[in-house]
Write a protein that holds these residues in place. Structure first.
Motif, PDB file in Angstrom:
ATOM      1  N   PRO A  13       0.785  -1.236   0.000  1.00 22.24           N
ATOM      2  CA  PRO A  13       0.000   0.000   0.000  1.00 22.24           C
ATOM      3  C   PRO A  13       0.817   1.286   0.000  1.00 22.24           C
ATOM      4  N   ASP A  14       1.970   1.299   0.679  1.00 20.62           N
ATOM      5  CA  ASP A  14       2.732   2.544   0.742  1.00 20.62           C
ATOM      6  C   ASP A  14       3.832   2.615  -0.317  1.00 20.62           C
ATOM      7  N   ILE A  45      -3.935  -6.936  12.948  1.00 18.68           N
ATOM      8  CA  ILE A  45      -4.059  -5.692  12.190  1.00 18.68           C
ATOM      9  C   ILE A  45      -4.080  -4.495  13.141  1.00 18.68           C
ATOM     10  N   ALA A  46      -4.878  -4.609  14.205  1.00 14.65           N
ATOM     11  CA  ALA A  46      -4.997  -3.506  15.167  1.00 14.65           C
ATOM     12  C   ALA A  46      -3.690  -3.276  15.925  1.00 14.65           C
ATOM     13  N   GLN A  47      -2.956  -4.358  16.193  1.00 18.67           N
ATOM     14  CA  GLN A  47      -1.675  -4.223  16.877  1.00 18.67           C
ATOM     15  C   GLN A  47      -0.687  -3.380  16.067  1.00 18.67           C
ATOM     16  N   CYS A  48      -0.832  -3.415  14.754  1.00 21.58           N
ATOM     17  CA  CYS A  48       0.133  -2.750  13.879  1.00 21.58           C
ATOM     18  C   CYS A  48      -0.348  -1.420  13.318  1.00 21.58           C
ATOM     19  N   PHE A  49      -1.648  -1.181  13.334  1.00 25.34           N
ATOM     20  CA  PHE A  49      -2.212  -0.005  12.665  1.00 25.34           C
ATOM     21  C   PHE A  49      -1.607   1.285  13.222  1.00 25.34           C
ATOM     22  N   GLU A  97      -3.601  -0.481   6.384  1.00 29.61           N
ATOM     23  CA  GLU A  97      -2.189  -0.071   6.383  1.00 29.61           C
ATOM     24  C   GLU A  97      -1.260  -1.275   6.516  1.00 29.61           C
ATOM     25  N   TYR A  98      -1.518  -2.319   5.717  1.00 32.30           N
ATOM     26  CA  TYR A  98      -0.684  -3.508   5.766  1.00 32.30           C
ATOM     27  C   TYR A  98       0.713  -3.204   5.226  1.00 32.30           C
TER      28      TYR A  98
END
Length: 293
Positions: A13-14, A45-49, A97-98
């Motif tokens: 994505p980035d 996912i939430a741990q990394c967002f 935001e993977y």
């Protein structure tokens, strides 16, 4: 990276180059279908967002063929649906935001063929590149055959690279069977309360499923809420959403541990817990016959 299927898709994505994107991975999910990741691995996912010291990568094994379709998707061919599903998974990776999203493009038949080594080999390559600290898989009591097959191929890959890749924890997560039946000591309790707006958006972007008649958006949120409320009978809720997982780490650390013996032990402990409670409540006490008038 070179995978077995020319249709394999890698999306960052980035915009970082793929090797660097994978190398920053700390949390990795390997799932069977598009949208499984967002249902089963939201904890990761939430741990990394929003973080720059933690990164989530998703891997989808299958190509999305055979998806049910109605409404605006009713006239879509199988090839059309595969493209729709691929793009929906990319949208989820962008929203979440993977670090990287990999779609390997296998058919369900290939995944379920225990003699087919291609998926395992692709997963080995990803695991070596990512070096994840935490891995999210389907649980081994899931009732979807493709999910169980992907979990087994993932365990095979993790075992093959165990001298090079050392995850701290491997979770077997919920999609097509809840894990609230696990005894409390066996539950891996994964908080999923943070950013409920992002959690909803991640499942919601899979419009081909939601508008196609499967309200995964509502069902997933409802399951997480129910888990949070019913997890502890004698305590107030500490989280507004929970997911449960079984610990699959021992299967990776000990390649000689039989898979069914390991998962069967969870079932045996559940049975023993039910029997203990029923007997303790007096199931074996004989009620005397009433006296005759």
């Amino acid at each position: 990276m070179r995978f077995h299927n020319s249709s394999a898709d890698l999306f960052v994505p980035d915009g970082l180059d793929v090797p660097a994107a994978l190398a920053r991975t700390t949390h990795l999910a390997i799932a069977a279908h598009q949208d499984d990741i967002e249902i089963m691995a939201y904890h990761g996912i939430a741990q990394c967002f929003g973080r720059r010291d933690r990164w989530f990568t998703g891997v989808v094994a299958t190509n999305g063929a055979g998806s049910p379709r109605t409404g605006i998707y009713g006239g879509y061919t199988d090839a059309d649906m595969q493209n729709v599903r691929l793009m929906e998974q990319r949208k989820a990776a962008y929203v979440g935001e993977y670090a990287c999203q990999v779609q390997l493009g296998f058919t369900s038949a290939q995944v379920k063929d225990a003699k087919e080594a291609a998926l395992v080999e692709d997963l080995e390559e990803i695991l070596r590149a990512a070096q994840p600290e935490f891995v999210y898989l389907h649980n081994l009591a899931d009732k979807h055959d493709t999910h169980v097959a992907v979990a087994l191929r993932s365990i095979a890959a993790l075992r093959a690279v165990r001298r090079e890749v050392h995850p701290k924890k491997v979770y077997g997560c919920e999609v097509w069977r809840d894990l609230d039946w696990l005894v409390d000591e066996d539950k891996q309790v994964l908080p999923a309360s943070e950013r409920s707006n992002i959690a909803a958006a991640l499942v919601g972007v899979f419009d081909s499923q939601v508008s196609g008649g499967k309200r995964y958006d509502l069902a997933t949120a409802g399951r997480r809420l129910a888990h949070a409320t019913y997890n502890a009978a004698h305590a107030t809720d500490e989280e507004s959403a929970l997911t449960f997982a079984m610990d699959l780490t021992p299967l990776v650390e000990d390649p000689d541990l039989p898979v069914f013996d390991y998962v069967g032990a969870f079932i045996d402990r559940f049975r023993a817990d039910v029997e203990r409670r029923v007997r303790a409540a007096g199931a074996d006490i004989r009620v005397p016959e009433p006296l005759s008038a």
